[in-house]
Design a protein around this motif. Sequence first.
Motif, short mmCIF file in Angstrom:
data_model
loop_
_atom_site.label_atom_id
_atom_site.label_comp_id
_atom_site.label_asym_id
_atom_site.label_seq_id
_atom_site.Cartn_x
_atom_site.Cartn_y
_atom_site.Cartn_z
N GLY A 145 0.81 -1.21 0.00
CA GLY A 145 0.00 0.00 0.00
C GLY A 145 0.84 1.26 0.00
N PHE A 146 1.96 1.22 0.71
CA PHE A 146 2.89 2.35 0.69
C PHE A 146 3.37 2.62 -0.74
CE2 PHE A 146 4.78 3.13 5.16
CZ PHE A 146 3.51 3.07 5.73
N ARG A 147 3.77 1.55 -1.42
CA ARG A 147 4.28 1.72 -2.79
C ARG A 147 3.18 2.27 -3.71
NH1 ARG A 147 8.02 -2.70 -1.41
NH2 ARG A 147 6.24 -4.12 -1.27
N ASP A 160 -0.08 12.71 4.59
CA ASP A 160 -0.98 11.88 5.39
C ASP A 160 -0.22 11.11 6.47
OD1 ASP A 160 -3.11 12.74 3.86
OD2 ASP A 160 -3.17 10.95 2.60
N VAL A 161 0.97 10.61 6.14
CA VAL A 161 1.77 9.88 7.12
C VAL A 161 2.19 10.80 8.26
CG1 VAL A 161 3.94 8.65 7.51
CG2 VAL A 161 2.59 8.14 5.47
N PHE A 166 2.56 8.65 11.98
CA PHE A 166 3.98 8.78 12.32
C PHE A 166 4.16 9.41 13.70
CE2 PHE A 166 8.39 10.05 12.08
CZ PHE A 166 8.98 9.11 11.27
N TYR A 167 3.39 10.43 13.99
CA TYR A 167 3.50 11.13 15.27
C TYR A 167 2.31 10.88 16.18
CZ TYR A 167 7.36 13.63 13.10
OH TYR A 167 8.54 13.95 12.48
N ILE A 181 4.72 18.57 11.18
CA ILE A 181 4.14 17.92 9.99
C ILE A 181 4.80 18.45 8.72
CG2 ILE A 181 2.05 17.72 8.58
CD1 ILE A 181 0.47 17.80 11.26
N TYR A 182 4.90 19.75 8.60
CA TYR A 182 5.45 20.33 7.37
C TYR A 182 6.94 20.10 7.25
CZ TYR A 182 0.94 22.37 6.24
OH TYR A 182 -0.38 22.53 5.90
#
Length: 276
Positions: A145-147, A160-161, A166-167, A181-182
């Motif tokens: 799904g990542f790919r 989105d991650v 991720f955090y 995020i940015y």
Amino acid sequence: MPFITVKDGAEIFYKDWGNPEGPVVFFSHGWPLSSDNFEAQMFFMANQGCRVVAHDRRGHGRSSQVWEGNNIDQWADDLAELFEKLDVKEMMMVGHSTGGGEIVRYCARHGTSRVSKLVLIDSTPPFMLKSETNTAGVPIEVFDGFRAAMEKDRSQFFFDVASGPFYGFNREGAKKSDGIIYSWWQQGMISGFKATYDCISFWHTVDQTEEMKKIDVPTLIIHGDDDQIVPIDCSARLGIKLLPKGKLIEFPGGPHGLPNIEPVWVNERLLEWLKS
């Protein structure tokens, strides 16, 4: 800006901060980031009198966006050339996420003659893929799904991650940081598509179980127990059983990006381990 040119012609960017005579602390970043992601730790440790070194992995950050060589053996070989150039010795190596796998492979491939200690933060070893013998791992469908998401819209996927798992910003009550995020998104987008795409296969094809068993220097594992990217049960809690000289510190409720979300706490743990 400082670069070294390694044997296959790739240029590897690096930072070398702080006291040139102080104890050396090396930082290896995670996917799809750069050395910038460790700046809070580097600034802190440099102010403690350390010499802090970090690189942008090939294909990431300011390093060459090479088509070939985006694999863990080449990453380790790039480090070996960097350390030889800088003549670093007795260093404490710190790796976050994929960077943890990178420094474990460096030790397995090039030995620990330059290494005094390791720190693995939310790191991938020993093996992430779910299987009959690794039931706490991540299903292959997640990596696929990542790919697919990268091929469809890498920019949105990275956003989105960073703004979600991720955090831990997708958890109820979480306080989002637009800056974090940015920063993550910007680092990811500066890195090369090919390198960040190729890296995904490392997570589900490289088993570092035997490498962990042979690490002969003291190794600290730090891991958030709510890590949604590298689940703690297939990484830290297995890895600590393999290490001859290991210590595990779990951060309750901690997400994958602990160095950014809890920089003061992480910095204190690094300094304690360096002085221990």
